[in-house]
Design a protein around this motif. Structure first.
Motif, PDB file in Angstrom:
ATOM      1  N   THR A 157      -2.755  -1.304 -16.444  1.00 37.03           N
ATOM      2  CA  THR A 157      -1.933  -2.444 -16.046  1.00 37.03           C
ATOM      3  C   THR A 157      -1.722  -3.351 -17.247  1.00 37.03           C
ATOM      4  O   THR A 157      -2.655  -3.661 -17.990  1.00 37.03           O
ATOM      5  N   LEU A 200      -4.092  -3.502  -6.332  1.00 34.77           N
ATOM      6  CA  LEU A 200      -4.387  -2.078  -6.099  1.00 34.77           C
ATOM      7  C   LEU A 200      -4.305  -1.298  -7.413  1.00 34.77           C
ATOM      8  O   LEU A 200      -5.146  -0.438  -7.685  1.00 34.77           O
ATOM      9  N   CYS A 201      -3.301  -1.609  -8.223  1.00 40.20           N
ATOM     10  CA  CYS A 201      -3.131  -0.904  -9.501  1.00 40.20           C
ATOM     11  C   CYS A 201      -4.268  -1.246 -10.468  1.00 40.20           C
ATOM     12  O   CYS A 201      -4.768  -0.371 -11.184  1.00 40.20           O
ATOM     13  N   LYS A 249       1.172   6.572  -7.126  1.00 44.27           N
ATOM     14  CA  LYS A 249       0.120   7.548  -7.447  1.00 44.27           C
ATOM     15  C   LYS A 249       0.669   8.978  -7.347  1.00 44.27           C
ATOM     16  O   LYS A 249       0.419   9.817  -8.220  1.00 44.27           O
ATOM     17  N   ASP A 268      -7.361   0.789  -9.942  1.00 44.77           N
ATOM     18  CA  ASP A 268      -7.249   2.244 -10.100  1.00 44.77           C
ATOM     19  C   ASP A 268      -7.497   2.649 -11.551  1.00 44.77           C
ATOM     20  O   ASP A 268      -6.800   2.197 -12.458  1.00 44.77           O
ATOM     21  N   ASP A 269      -8.487   3.519 -11.764  1.00 46.49           N
ATOM     22  CA  ASP A 269      -8.838   3.923 -13.124  1.00 46.49           C
ATOM     23  C   ASP A 269      -7.733   4.722 -13.810  1.00 46.49           C
ATOM     24  O   ASP A 269      -7.685   4.797 -15.033  1.00 46.49           O
ATOM     25  N   GLY A 270      -6.861   5.333 -13.029  1.00 51.33           N
ATOM     26  CA  GLY A 270      -5.808   6.164 -13.627  1.00 51.33           C
ATOM     27  C   GLY A 270      -4.568   5.396 -14.017  1.00 51.33           C
ATOM     28  O   GLY A 270      -3.618   5.984 -14.548  1.00 51.33           O
ATOM     29  N   ILE A 271      -4.553   4.105 -13.762  1.00 50.17           N
ATOM     30  CA  ILE A 271      -3.366   3.295 -14.064  1.00 50.17           C
ATOM     31  C   ILE A 271      -3.737   2.206 -15.060  1.00 50.17           C
ATOM     32  O   ILE A 271      -4.713   1.472 -14.862  1.00 50.17           O
ATOM     33  N   PHE A 303       2.028   1.722  -3.499  1.00 48.91           N
ATOM     34  CA  PHE A 303       0.931   2.229  -4.341  1.00 48.91           C
ATOM     35  C   PHE A 303       0.765   3.737  -4.156  1.00 48.91           C
ATOM     36  O   PHE A 303       0.612   4.481  -5.138  1.00 48.91           O
ATOM     37  N   ASP A 320       0.838  -1.204   0.000  1.00 50.56           N
ATOM     38  CA  ASP A 320       0.000   0.000   0.000  1.00 50.56           C
ATOM     39  C   ASP A 320       0.873   1.254   0.000  1.00 50.56           C
ATOM     40  O   ASP A 320       0.534   2.259  -0.634  1.00 50.56           O
TER      41      ASP A 320
END
Lengths: 185, 199
Positions: free
Chosen positions: A53, A44-45, A23, A48-51, A19, A16
């Motif tokens: 993968t 976690l990634c 961010k 996340d909508d901004g990452i 992460f 965490d």
């Protein structure tokens, strides 16, 4: 997965912490070969909508993907296990020659309390091989220092345009539990 | 196998024909002949030439396509370079980038090392592999007419697109673009992203 030899809950939140650092560093692409040590961070990634993968078939793919990301204006990070370091060597020529920023977080095997002898060759030579290919190596041995180490490494990578590998010790990740079937890798 | 099918297309003419339609598309080339082909068609600040790191060209194109989803990204590479990164076909297909087109200039040979046969000369079907991986379009081009029909697929079809173009082994003069990696990288970023990224 258990963190052998440790008991404090603080030792469980290092993914965490990573992460949060990724961010804050505005990382847009996280590329990886699935790994038990990185399982929590990868989840976690993915949430996340901004990452974006990107799962890979082999670690060297990730080096090329991240070079393309940088050309297109995005920062990225490669998550892998120490056994993947050997797969990366020739692709790191691109990082060195073009001076691409490069950040990789390596979970160590074959380093501390390893049971599988096949993990030892790469585990013991990963740091040296990375250095030979021009990558700055920053080991971390305590869970509470993971976040700050990744933060410092991200600055070297994205602000100083360097290739940096953070090696996360097997002390932090813990031994493999060999009493459970299906844990051979 | 392509033994029974006559290969007539010339690599330089093929690459020049494709790039004539490039507009503001971004181009990544693989090491060796495809980099000379792109240089022969005219050096451009939207070109990124991969002079080494064999097997990485298509994946570099993937990272670029993900970062620049509004622009078309072309990867032009050779059959030998593609064969070294076959897993990348699966990795690309899983991401299904709509703006990525991979073009393999397939002379069935390792031209830089003495024209030894690659696996494609023995029948390995790269377009079949792309289709099996899950590319939205994956075709083989053998003739001029097919090349013309492939152009709208390369530039407009929803990707990922794989176009394998069979070309002759006729030698073409080596034309060298810039090779300093930091220069190629920074020139590309300046052209695509602007000077702000250097501050």
């Amino acid at each position: 997965m258990t963190a052998a030899g440790t008991g404090a809950t603080r030792n469980d939140v290092w993914p965490d912490d990573i992460f949060a650092v990724l961010k804050a560093a505005e990382v847009g692409q996280v590329v990886y070969v699935p790994d038990a040590g990185h399982a929590r961070l990868i989840e976690l990634c993915q949430m996340d909508d901004g990452i974006k993968t990107v799962p890979l078939t082999t670690e060297e793919e990730g080096i090329a993907v991240l070079a393309g990301a940088w050309l297109g204006g995005e920062r990225g990070v490669l998550l892998m296990q120490s056994s993947g370091v050997g797969n990366c060597l020739n692709m790191l020529a691109m990082v060195q020659e073009c001076r691409f920023p490069f950040l990789t977080l390596v979970t160590m095997r074959g380093e501390w309390g390893e049971f599988n002898p096949w993990q030892l060759p790469m585990g013991q030579s990963a740091a040296r091989l990375l250095r030979d290919m021009g990558v700055i190596v920053q080991p971390v041995n305590e869970a509470k220092q993971v976040g700050e180490t990744v933060n410092a490494a991200a600055r070297l990578a994205f602000d100083a345009y360097r290739a940096v590998a953070v090696l996360i010790s097997q002390r932090i990740i813990g031994f493999k539990d060999w009493t459970t079937a299906g844990n051979a890798r | 196998m392509t033994d029974e099918k006559e290969i007539t297309l010339d690599r330089r003419r093929v690459v020049a024909r494709i790039l004539r339609e490039r507009g503001d598309a971004l181009l990544v080339t693989g090491l060796g002949s495809t980099t000379w082909d792109a240089a022969a068609a005219g050096d451009h600040d939207h070109n990124f030439y991969v002079w080494g790191a064999m097997g990485g060209a298509t994946l570099l194109g993937l990272g670029l396509a993900l970062a620049q989803p509004q622009r078309r990204v072309l990867v032009v590479t050779g059959d030998g370079e593609m064969l070294m990164g076959l897993g990348g076909l699966a990795t690309i297909a899983v991401q299904h980038p709509r703006n990525l087109s991979v073009i393999v200039i397939d002379n069935e040979s390792y031209a830089e090392t003495g024209m030894q046969a690659t696996h494609t000369r023995h029948g390995v079907d790269l377009a079949g592999m792309g289709a099996a991986a899950g590319f939205a379009q994956s075709i083989t081009v053998l003739k001029d007419g097919e090349l013309e029909r492939s152009l709208p697929i390369i530039y407009q079809s929803a990707g990922p697109v794989l176009v394998v173009i069979k070309v002759t082994t006729t030698a073409a003069p080596t034309v060298l673009p810039p090779r300093d990696g930091t220069y190629i990288k920074n020139r590309f970023r300046q052209a695509v992203l602007g000077s702000e990224v250097f501050k």
